[in-house]
Design a protein around this motif. Structure first.
Motif, PDB file in Angstrom:
ATOM      1  N   LEU A 164      53.478 -16.235  31.827  1.00 37.70           N
ATOM      2  CA  LEU A 164      53.581 -17.685  31.602  1.00 37.70           C
ATOM      3  C   LEU A 164      53.515 -17.963  30.106  1.00 37.70           C
ATOM      4  O   LEU A 164      52.473 -17.821  29.475  1.00 37.70           O
ATOM      5  CB  LEU A 164      52.453 -18.418  32.337  1.00 37.70           C
ATOM      6  CG  LEU A 164      52.444 -19.936  32.215  1.00 37.70           C
ATOM      7  CD1 LEU A 164      53.702 -20.539  32.835  1.00 37.70           C
ATOM      8  CD2 LEU A 164      51.202 -20.524  32.873  1.00 37.70           C
ATOM      9  N   LEU A 171      60.538 -21.905  37.620  1.00 34.96           N
ATOM     10  CA  LEU A 171      60.624 -20.865  38.633  1.00 34.96           C
ATOM     11  C   LEU A 171      61.878 -21.119  39.461  1.00 34.96           C
ATOM     12  O   LEU A 171      62.086 -22.218  39.973  1.00 34.96           O
ATOM     13  CB  LEU A 171      59.397 -20.886  39.532  1.00 34.96           C
ATOM     14  CG  LEU A 171      59.434 -19.919  40.726  1.00 34.96           C
ATOM     15  CD1 LEU A 171      59.189 -18.491  40.252  1.00 34.96           C
ATOM     16  CD2 LEU A 171      58.407 -20.315  41.787  1.00 34.96           C
ATOM     17  N   SER A 193      56.994 -24.585  36.064  1.00 30.09           N
ATOM     18  CA  SER A 193      55.847 -23.729  36.372  1.00 30.09           C
ATOM     19  C   SER A 193      54.545 -24.522  36.404  1.00 30.09           C
ATOM     20  O   SER A 193      53.636 -24.203  37.171  1.00 30.09           O
ATOM     21  CB  SER A 193      55.746 -22.600  35.341  1.00 30.09           C
ATOM     22  OG  SER A 193      55.624 -23.139  34.029  1.00 30.09           O
TER      23      SER A 193
END
Length: 382
Positions: A164, A171, A193
């Motif tokens: 991340l 995603l 995300s």
């Protein structure tokens, strides 16, 4: 042909800041997510405009762009250029990776209401494909309970991990079903995300109908150095100053870590001198590898190789550094290498997502003061 970029969000990082001119030591540029690039063929290349050919070329183009410019990868340009590139002048700050915010752990919970074909040739099961940045996964076939043309699967236990770098990363989720003769998408979605760990459970709605629930949390990176009972790590590799490789064309450097590998092409400055400045991240969540292998090729010929035991890297508390990593036994071919191993904490790191907004019907986050840096790790290692 004509290349067209239909959309893409790029970030630029200026670091490190210097106390002398030119003030900025280096520039990094990167896409938060894969840009939408398409090719339109014209003239003599019109013959290539065939479904099978164009899809192969397009997939290769997307793969190359992602491996070079999509987080956690980036383009690096050194502004504070000095004429001498010797190991003694290697400065790790110039090649420091943008350290991750953490590692996103994602668990599938259930799949509900996805369209399923009623044909007896079709299988009542789906494959779920997830990707974010460098990390891509595909599940085994998940059996569905079919009712009135839709399929459902509950009590799923699949767990995936993603580096991340920013809440702006998306995603990508695709669900596929298949028959004896064909495979087709029955679900497709893209989600920021930050939404995945903003609550205990998040529902991803597919464009084709149906939805999938996931449970996400962010795991923090610990300071560099392996501790007992650590089985998940992020490996940072920084390469600088490759020289004395007698080649007359471009060379390729390949770094292999377990089953993963990354490839970098670098220019030849003279017949006996080459230069590379590169950094990369590897997410290791399965069995830790035994070695890190670095190989350099000129065409099909191997012109340099070094195999480093993974234990030698992990036993150092700050970083594994080699100012002259031998690549060939017969001469002084070498490179400057710096590697750091960050264990992944199994405890959840509470992060507060920013305000969600909608851009092109995709939920994302306001990027004000979006920081691509982990201050906890930075204070320990930079």
């Amino acid at each position: 042909y004509q290349r067209r970029v239909h959309g893409g969000r790029m970030g630029v990082s200026l670091c490190p800041l210097l106390t002398f001119m030119p003030v900025v030591g280096a520039i990094r540029a990167y896409f938060y997510n894969p840009p939408n690039i398409t090719l339109e063929y014209g003239g003599a290349l019109k013959v290539l405009d065939l479904p099978g050919v164009t899809s192969t070329i397009q997939n290769e183009l997307d793969s190359k762009v992602s491996s070079l410019l999509v987080l956690p990868n980036s383009a690096f340009v050194k502004v504070d250029v000095k004429p001498e590139y010797s190991p003694e002048n290697f400065n790790a700050l110039y090649l420091s990776n943008m350290l991750p915010l953490g590692v996103l752990q994602l668990r599938l919970v259930d799949i509900v209401g996805v369209p399923v074909s009623s044909s007896w040739l079709s299988s009542p099961s789906v494959v779920v494909k997830l990707s974010m940045g460098d990390n891509s996964y595909s599940t085994e076939y998940i059996e569905l309970k079919v009712k009135k043309g839709t399929g459902t699967a509950t009590n799923l236990t699949n767990v995936f991990y993603f580096i991340l770098m920013s809440q702006q990363q998306h995603l990508s989720v695709v669900t596929e079903s298949s028959s004896y003769v064909n495979t087709w998408r029955i679900g497709e979605a893209s989600v920021a995300s930050g939404l995945l760990y903003s609550s205990n459970q998040h529902t991803i709605k597919f464009k084709q109908g149906g939805q999938m629930s996931v449970a996400g949390k962010v795991l923090q990176l610990q300071p560099a150095g392996i501790k007992d009972n650590v089985d998940k790590v992020v490996l940072s590799i920084q390469l600088n100053h490759v020289c004395h490789f007698p080649t007359t064309s471009s060379a390729v450097l390949i770094v292999r870590v377990g089953s993963q590998s990354k490839t970098v092409s670098f220019p030849i400055l003279t017949e006996t001198y080459s230069l590379i400045e590169e950094s990369m991240l590897f997410l290791l969540t399965d069995e830790l590898p035994s070695t890190v292998e670095i190989t350099i090729y000129n065409g099909r010929s191997k012109i340099g190789e070094s195999i480093i035991p993974f234990y030698d890297i992990t036993r150092t508390k700050d970083s594994y550094t080699e100012n002259s990593l031998n690549m060939h036994p017969d001469d002084n071919r070498h490179l400057v290498l710096r590697m750091l191993v960050y264990p992944i904490d199994n405890e959840e790191w509470k992060m507060t997502p920013k305000k969600a907004i909608k851009t092109n019907n995709i939920e994302t986050f306001d990027d004000e003061n979006d920081v691509l840096h982990n201050d906890v790790i930075a204070k320990n290692d930079l």
